[in-house]
Design an enzyme around this catalytic site. Structure first.
Site, PDB file in Angstrom:
ATOM      1  NE  ARG A  92      -4.480  -1.545   1.577  1.00  0.00           N
ATOM      2  CZ  ARG A  92      -5.339  -1.984   2.425  1.00  0.00           C
ATOM      3  NH1 ARG A  92      -5.128  -1.460   3.780  1.00  0.00           N
ATOM      4  NH2 ARG A  92      -6.611  -2.088   2.047  1.00  0.00           N
ATOM      5  CE  LYS A 110     -18.535 -12.744   7.905  1.00  0.00           C
ATOM      6  NZ  LYS A 110     -18.927 -11.593   8.519  1.00  0.00           N
ATOM      7  N   GLY A 112      -7.870  -8.819   0.119  1.00  0.00           N
ATOM      8  CA  GLY A 112      -6.843  -8.936   0.693  1.00  0.00           C
ATOM      9  C   GLY A 112      -6.252 -10.480   0.547  1.00  0.00           C
ATOM     10  N   GLY A 136     -12.887  -3.628   1.008  1.00  0.00           N
ATOM     11  CA  GLY A 136     -14.315  -3.312   1.171  1.00  0.00           C
ATOM     12  C   GLY A 136     -14.580  -1.943   0.370  1.00  0.00           C
TER      13      GLY A 136
HETATM   14  P1  ADP Z   1     -10.650 -11.898   0.497  1.00  0.00           P
HETATM   15  O1  ADP Z   1      -9.774 -11.350   1.339  1.00  0.00           O
HETATM   16  O2  ADP Z   1      -9.666 -12.182  -0.913  1.00  0.00           O
HETATM   17  O3  ADP Z   1     -12.038 -11.022   0.048  1.00  0.00           O
HETATM   18  P2  ADP Z   1     -11.889 -13.336   2.154  1.00  0.00           P
HETATM   19  O4  ADP Z   1     -11.484 -12.821   3.215  1.00  0.00           O
HETATM   20  O5  ADP Z   1     -13.413 -13.483   2.110  1.00  0.00           O
HETATM   21  O6  ADP Z   1     -11.124 -13.152   0.676  1.00  0.00           O
HETATM   22  O7  ADP Z   1     -11.734 -15.079   2.366  1.00  0.00           O
HETATM   23  C1  ADP Z   1     -10.373 -15.403   2.528  1.00  0.00           C
HETATM   24  C2  ADP Z   1     -10.513 -16.630   3.501  1.00  0.00           C
HETATM   25  O8  ADP Z   1     -11.409 -17.622   3.209  1.00  0.00           O
HETATM   26  C3  ADP Z   1      -9.078 -17.554   3.618  1.00  0.00           C
HETATM   27  O9  ADP Z   1      -8.515 -17.295   4.881  1.00  0.00           O
HETATM   28  C4  ADP Z   1      -9.436 -18.900   3.331  1.00  0.00           C
HETATM   29  O10 ADP Z   1      -8.703 -19.785   4.319  1.00  0.00           O
HETATM   30  C5  ADP Z   1     -10.766 -18.700   3.573  1.00  0.00           C
HETATM   31  N1  ADP Z   1     -11.544 -20.023   3.042  1.00  0.00           N
HETATM   32  C6  ADP Z   1     -11.732 -20.148   1.548  1.00  0.00           C
HETATM   33  N2  ADP Z   1     -12.404 -21.427   1.224  1.00  0.00           N
HETATM   34  C7  ADP Z   1     -12.692 -21.878   2.514  1.00  0.00           C
HETATM   35  C8  ADP Z   1     -13.406 -23.275   3.061  1.00  0.00           C
HETATM   36  N3  ADP Z   1     -13.904 -23.853   1.997  1.00  0.00           N
HETATM   37  N4  ADP Z   1     -13.321 -23.515   4.282  1.00  0.00           N
HETATM   38  C9  ADP Z   1     -12.979 -22.579   5.292  1.00  0.00           C
HETATM   39  N5  ADP Z   1     -12.464 -21.413   4.936  1.00  0.00           N
HETATM   40  C10 ADP Z   1     -12.022 -20.934   3.693  1.00  0.00           C
HETATM   41 MG    MG Z   2      -9.982 -11.271   3.423  1.00  0.00          MG
END
Ligand code: ADP
Ligand code: MG
Length: 378
Positions: free
Chosen positions: A35, A187, A337, A360
C-alpha cells in the site's frame, strides 16, 4: 472525478490522504508495504511538479485512544526509504515540522475523524493549499480526512485512486466479453451484493471457497462441518434462481477433518460432505473446468480464494485458478486482501493487470454504491 490533471501543485502545500493501513508484526515492523508503494506515483508526481510541501494523512487500525502500537512512525520510515527523502512525523496537528514531505500521526487518534467532524476537517484544511485523496481503500468511509476536508480545499483524486475507480467501473460499464467473475472466500454475506451485480452483468460467475456451502445447502446437499453461513442460505437460493446457467458451482471438493495442514485429507467425487468432514477446497475437475473458462475470458474479476489456500493440502484449487488468471490474455482484475496474498504466495502477483488495494471499497464500488470519498472529488 477530478484528477491531478486538474490541479497545479507548483509552489503549493498539498495535503495527501494516503492508505498506509499496512499489516504490522508484534514488534511494529511492516510485513507488507504494497500500500505504501502504491502511493509513490502520486507523491513523486506532486514533487516533480513543484509542490512545496507534501503533508500526508493516513489511518492505521482502529485505535480507541492514542495507542502507541498504532503510530504511523513505521510507515513514515518506510516511505522515507522508498522516496529517498526525510519524512518527519508531526507530533500533533499544531506542530507541523518543516521538510518537503511530512506525515501526520494516525488520523484516527483524533476523536472527530470517524465522525466526519467539520471542525477537524477545517484543522486539516488549514495546513495546506490543496487536497489530494489517493486512499482508495478508505474511500467507502465518510471521515474527516476522506470526505469533509475535500470540500474545504481545491481537491482531486491521486493516480492510484483514479486507476482503481477507472478500472473497477470499467468492468461494470464496458467490459471486454466474455466477462467472467470468480467469487470465493469465507464471507458470503459480505459478497452477495457483488455476486448479484455480476449475475446481471457477467457472462459466467464461478463460485468457490466457503462461499459454495450456502448454495449447496440451498440445493439440499450435505455440508458436513464445512464453514457455511446460515444467513447466506436464503440469498444463495435467490441467486441460484436468478443465475440459471450463468452461475457455476464446483462438482467436486477436497475435504479435511479439521482446518489444519496436517489433518486427514479426502478427495470427494461429488459435493456432499460427510459428517465429521469439512470442504476446504474445490476439487481437481472443478478447478480444471474453472481454469478453462477463465483462460478464454475477455475480462476476469476475481475476489476470494477457492479454498483454504494457506494450508498446503487445500491450496491447489486456488493455485489453478490463479494460474489461469495469470495466463488469461484478457483484462484481469483481482480484489480482496486474501486473494492478493494467494497470488503473491504463488509468485503471480505481477501477472494480473490490476490488483486492487481496497477490499471493502472495491466490493462497494462493484456493488454500484457511491463511495463518499470519491463523490467528494466530483
Ligand atoms: P478476500 O480477502 O480475498 O476477500 P476472504 O477474506 O473473503 O477473501 O476469504 C479468505 C479466507 O477464506 C481465507 O482465509 C481462506 O482460508 C478462507 N476459505 C476459503 N475457502 C474456505 C473453505 N472452504 N473453508 C474455510 N475457509 C475457507
Ligand atoms: Mg479477507
Amino acid at each position: 472525478m477530478r484528477t491531478l490533471d486538474d490541479l497545479d501543485p507548483d509552489g503549493k502545500r498539498v495535503l495527501v490522504r494516503v492508505d498506509f493501513n499496512v499489516p504490522l508484526d508484534e514488534r511494529q515492523r511492516i510485513t507488507d508495504d504494497v500500500r505504501i508503494r502504491a502511493a509513490l506515483p502520486t507523491l513523486e508526481e506532486l514533487r516533480s511538479r513543484g509542490a512545496r510541501q507534501l503533508i500526508l494523512a493516513a489511518h492505521l487500525g482502529r485505535p480507541k485512544d492514542r495507542e502507541p502500537e498504532l503510530s504511523l512512525k513505521p510507515a513514515a520510515e518506510r516511505l522515507s526509504e522508498l522516496l529517498g527523502v526525510d519524512v518527519a512525523l508531526a507530533p500533533s496537528l499544531d506542530e507541523l515540522p518543516d521538510g518537503e514531505v511530512v506525515m501526520l500521526e494516525n488520523v484516527r487518534y483524533e476523536p472527530g475523524e470517524t465522525k466526519n467532524d467539520p471542525k477537524l476537517a477545517a484543522r486539516y484544511a488549514a495546513l495546506a493549499d490543496l487536497y489530494v485523496n489517493d486512499a482508495f481503500g478508505a474511500a467507502h468511509r465518510a471521515h474527516a480526512s476522506t470526505e469533509a476536508v475535500a470540500h474545504l480545499l481545491p481537491s482531486a483524486a491521486g493516480r492510484l485512486m483514479e486507476r482503481e475507480v477507472r478500472t473497477l467501473k470499467g468492468i461494470l460499464e464496458d467490459p471486454k466479453r466474455p466477462l467472467v467473475a470468480v467469487m470465493g472466500g469465507a464471507k458470503v454475506t459480505d459478497k452477495i451484493g457483488v455476486l448479484d451485480v455480476f449475475l446481471d452483468r457477467a457472462d459466467i460467475v464461478l463460485v468457490g471457497g466457503a462461499m459454495c456451502f450456502p448454495f449447496f445447502k440451498a440445493q439440499g446437499h450435505e455440508v458436513g462441518d464445512s464453514l457455511c453461513e446460515r444467513e447466506g442460505i436464503d440469498p444463495a437460493r435467490a441467486a441460484l434462481e436468478k443465475g440459471g446457467d450463468k452461475l457455476r458451482l464446483p462438482s467436486d471438493l477436497v475435504a479435511g477433518r479439521e482446518f489444519s495442514a496436517d489433518t486427514e485429507v479426502s478427495s470427494l467425487d461429488g459435493v456432499d460432505v460427510p459428517a465429521g468432514w469439512m470442504g476446504l477446497d474445490i476439487g481437481r475437475s472443478s478447478a480444471e473446468s474453472y481454469a478453462a473458462v477463465i483462460e478464454t475470458a475477455g475480462t476476469v474479476f476475481w475476489n476470494g480464494p477457492m479454498g483454504a489456500f494457506e494450508l498446503d493440502p487445500f491450496a491447489d484449487g486456488t493455485r489453478r485458478v490463479a494460474e489461469a488468471v495469470a495466463e488469461c490474455p484478457g483484462t484481469t482484475v483481482v480484489g480482496g486482501g486474501d486473494s492478493a496474498a494467494a497470488l503473491a504466495q504463488f509468485g503471480l502477483a505481477d501477472r494480473v493487470d490490476h490488483l486492487s488495494t481496497g477490499g471493502g471499497a472495491s466490493l462497494e464500488l462493484m456493488e454500484g454504491k457511491e463511495l463518499p470519498g470519491v463523490v467528494a472529488l466530483s
